[in-house]
Design a protein around this motif. Structure first.
Motif, PDB file in Angstrom:
ATOM      1  N   UNK A 114      -8.536  -3.906   9.502  1.00  0.00           N
ATOM      2  CA  UNK A 114      -8.027  -5.228   9.169  1.00  0.00           C
ATOM      3  C   UNK A 114      -7.180  -5.167   8.215  1.00  0.00           C
ATOM      4  N   UNK A 115      -6.426  -5.006   8.187  1.00  0.00           N
ATOM      5  CA  UNK A 115      -4.629  -5.304   8.580  1.00  0.00           C
ATOM      6  C   UNK A 115      -3.837  -5.690  10.071  1.00  0.00           C
ATOM      7  N   UNK A 116      -4.015  -4.932  10.728  1.00  0.00           N
ATOM      8  CA  UNK A 116      -3.666  -5.058  11.694  1.00  0.00           C
ATOM      9  C   UNK A 116      -3.702  -6.988  12.605  1.00  0.00           C
ATOM     10  N   UNK A 168     -11.376  -2.169  -2.252  1.00  0.00           N
ATOM     11  CA  UNK A 168     -10.258  -2.527  -3.105  1.00  0.00           C
ATOM     12  C   UNK A 168      -8.952  -3.179  -1.802  1.00  0.00           C
ATOM     13  N   UNK A 169      -9.016  -1.810  -0.638  1.00  0.00           N
ATOM     14  CA  UNK A 169      -8.339  -2.564   0.644  1.00  0.00           C
ATOM     15  C   UNK A 169      -8.633  -3.777   0.809  1.00  0.00           C
ATOM     16  N   UNK A 170      -9.773  -3.628   1.094  1.00  0.00           N
ATOM     17  CA  UNK A 170      -9.832  -5.389   0.812  1.00  0.00           C
ATOM     18  C   UNK A 170     -10.258  -6.800   0.665  1.00  0.00           C
ATOM     19  N   UNK A 171     -10.141  -6.404  -0.986  1.00  0.00           N
ATOM     20  CA  UNK A 171      -9.686  -7.417  -1.757  1.00  0.00           C
ATOM     21  C   UNK A 171      -8.010  -7.375  -1.821  1.00  0.00           C
ATOM     22  N   UNK A 172      -7.203  -6.201  -1.682  1.00  0.00           N
ATOM     23  CA  UNK A 172      -5.758  -6.642  -1.635  1.00  0.00           C
ATOM     24  C   UNK A 172      -5.512  -7.464  -0.282  1.00  0.00           C
ATOM     25  N   UNK A 189      -7.185  -9.517   0.922  1.00  0.00           N
ATOM     26  CA  UNK A 189      -7.516 -10.741   1.116  1.00  0.00           C
ATOM     27  C   UNK A 189      -6.687 -11.728   0.136  1.00  0.00           C
ATOM     28  N   UNK A 190      -6.514 -11.512  -0.746  1.00  0.00           N
ATOM     29  CA  UNK A 190      -5.138 -11.775  -1.786  1.00  0.00           C
ATOM     30  C   UNK A 190      -4.212 -12.185  -0.882  1.00  0.00           C
TER      31      UNK A 190
END
Length: 218
Positions: free
Chosen positions: A64-66, A89-93, A95-96
């Motif tokens: 996701x991050x990459x 929470x990682x996904x939400x971070x 997305x923000x």
């Protein structure tokens, strides 16, 4: 002139969508995404049901991050197929931080609790408009067991058929209607409240026509 990194001109558009399995929650969201055609879309998709609107699928935080880092500005429609609050929470971070996108969070009751929203999810809902995140869809089968951040900040609350009495009573209070109206809903029926004008309407996902619902006297 170079386009600004964050589009702060977007109006707040936060939609709390509640209903049991088969009530039409996901169908409504998919139809709205097809209508709105956002070029950038990021979905928390734990049961992998949004392939028709977000073709890029990732399953790990690193993936996701990459991929988000490779598309800081460009069009991308991506779904994160994972489970657990840590991944949520990682996904939400992400997305923000990504900005300027439509956001969908499926089954928030599985990754939040009634007491308090997880920090990154709470930040996304409360401050997402300033990051160009719009619309934001928050879906749950069990609103009484989910954090209330999305409902408290919602510009639209949409409720479908729900089996549990506690959920019906809670959402009837949010809609300001007699809870027996929610008890009588059939599959694909809905009641929604537009917080911009406080109108409450009832309809069915398969029909265009809606009817106004009388709210309780204050």
């Amino acid at each position: 002139m170079k386009k600004p990194r964050i589009d702060t001109s977007r109006k707040a558009d936060i939609r709390a969508v509640c209903g049991g399995s088969g009530s039409g929650k996901s169908s409504y969201v998919k139809a709205e995404l097809k209508r709105l055609k956002p070029p950038r879309l990021i979905i928390w998709d734990p049961v992998d049901e949004y392939g028709e609107v977000a073709t890029v699928r990732v399953t790990t935080c690193r993936e996701l991050a990459d991929i988000l880092s490779r598309y800081p500005h460009g069009a991308l429609k991506i779904r994160f197929v994972a489970e657990g609050q840590k991944n949520f929470e990682f996904w939400a971070r992400c997305a923000f931080a990504w900005t300027n996108a439509a956001v969908v969070a499926e089954e928030t009751a599985d990754v939040t609790s009634p007491s308090k929203a997880p920090p990154n999810w709470g930040q996304l809902v409360r401050r997402g408009r300033a990051r160009g995140l719009s619309p934001i869809f928050a879906l749950t089968q069990r609103p009484a067991e989910s954090d209330k951040t999305a409902i408290g900040n919602a510009t639209l609350i949409r409720v479908g058929r729900m089996a549990r009495d506690a959920d019906r009573k809670m959402m009837a209070k949010e809609l300001d209607i007699d809870y027996r109206i929610l008890t009588g809903l059939l599959p694909l029926d809905f009641v929604e409240r537009d917080m911009n004008n406080n109108e409450v309407k009832r309809g069915n996902l398969t029909k265009r026509k809606t009817n106004l619902v009388e709210t309780k006297a204050i």
